[in-house]
Design an enzyme around this catalytic site. Structure first.
Site, short mmCIF file in Angstrom:
data_model
loop_
_atom_site.label_atom_id
_atom_site.label_comp_id
_atom_site.label_asym_id
_atom_site.label_seq_id
_atom_site.Cartn_x
_atom_site.Cartn_y
_atom_site.Cartn_z
N SER A 17 4.82 -31.43 7.38
CA SER A 17 5.88 -32.44 7.56
C SER A 17 5.79 -33.09 8.93
O SER A 17 4.96 -32.74 9.74
CB SER A 17 7.25 -31.80 7.32
OG SER A 17 7.50 -30.82 8.29
N CYS A 18 6.69 -34.05 9.13
CA CYS A 18 6.73 -34.87 10.35
C CYS A 18 6.58 -34.00 11.60
O CYS A 18 7.26 -32.99 11.70
CB CYS A 18 8.07 -35.61 10.40
SG CYS A 18 8.34 -36.57 11.90
N PRO A 19 5.76 -34.33 12.55
CA PRO A 19 5.00 -35.58 12.69
C PRO A 19 3.54 -35.46 12.25
O PRO A 19 2.76 -36.36 12.49
CB PRO A 19 5.04 -35.81 14.20
CG PRO A 19 4.91 -34.42 14.77
CD PRO A 19 5.63 -33.51 13.79
#
Lengths: 81, 202
Positions: A17-19
């Protein structure tokens, strides 16, 4: 939906997931040459907006397209310089 | 004929005077434009407008507050920005190799906790909250703090550890990840912030 791009390299960031999808896309595109197309496979739904935004703001890359296929988001980014 | 000549010559003379005036004004204006162009080019060089830069000041060392500066820093680096994160006070723990793997979440004063503050204050509640958060981080595929530090450094983010706080906390320069900048203070941070397009305090 089948892709019409000639993919040079595929980056698999499924489950991340982000980033990381954006950060790893940047790293992978740096290793490619002008004209090459990177396919990014992600499960993070935020990657759709993030990779589009990153490609928009980044010189020498072009977002060719984004697709969703069975919960996997596919992004196609070409290195233009 | 003579009248014609004198008429012509006076008209010509007037025209010449106007031309002379115009030439002079044009030359002055051209010189002024050149000077301004030069000045703009100099200012552009000075401001380094071709590169976006960001400075984040990280002051907190809890698990939840360690993420935002590192996520923003690593993403900004992917955008090709020039990024500095100045870590001070408890923000220093994010760069501390050992402590960064053991950052805690506070249960008290955290409205997102499913228990009242009176219960959250009981011994062991911070550890429990931290364990819950760490499990969520793993389940969600969220990067660990260590991974974010690695990708940030790989991409050229300048992770700075405030020298005054290193001494205040009794840390050693060797306690930090390889690649962390030490020996810097508030003046360095301010100087970078002056030149930065984005400045954040976390």
């Amino acid at each position: 939906m089948s892709t019409e791009y000639t993919v040079t390299e595929t980056l698999d960031v499924k489950g991340e997931s982000c980033p990381m999808p954006v950060v790893k896309t940047k790293g992978a595109i740096d290793d490619l040459s002008e004209g090459d197309v990177l396919e990014v496979l992600a499960t993070d739904s935020g990657s759709v907006s993030d990779i589009a935004g990153w490609a928009e703001a980044t010189d020498s890359v072009e977002l060719l397209g984004q697709e969703e296929d069975a919960d996997v988001f596919k992004h196609y980014v070409r290195r233009t310089a | 004929m003579s009248t014609d000549t004198s008429e012509r010559s006076s008209t010509e003379a007037a025209a010449e005077r106007t031309d002379a005036f115009d030439d002079e004004t044009a030359a002055e204006l051209a010189a002024e434009i050149d000077a301004l162009r030069e000045e703009v080019a100099d200012l552009r060089d000075e401001s380094g407008d071709d590169e976006t830069s960001m400075v984040i000041v990280a002051t907190k060392g809890t698990l939840d507050m360690a993420y935002p500066p590192l996520i923003l820093a690593s993403t900004a680096a992917a955008f090709g920005w020039n990024v500095t994160v100045f870590h001070t006070f408890w923000g220093l723990d994010i760069l501390h190799e050992e402590k960064s793997k053991n950052l805690k979440l506070s249960a008290v004063g955290n409205p997102s906790m499913p228990v009242p503050n009176a219960v959250a204050a009981l011994p062991g509640m911070d550890s429990m909250a931290t364990r819950m958060m760490n499990r969520k981080i793993a389940d969600n595929g969220t990067a660990t703090i260590e991974e974010l530090i690695d990708v940030s450094l790989d991409q050229g983010v300048d992770l700075q550890a405030c020298q005054m706080t290193i001494e205040l906390m009794g840390y050693d320069e060797d306690d930090f990840y390889d690649g962390v900048t030490t020996g810097v203070g508030a003046a360095t941070a301010l100087q970078r912030m002056t030149d930065a397009d984005v400045q954040l305090l976390v």
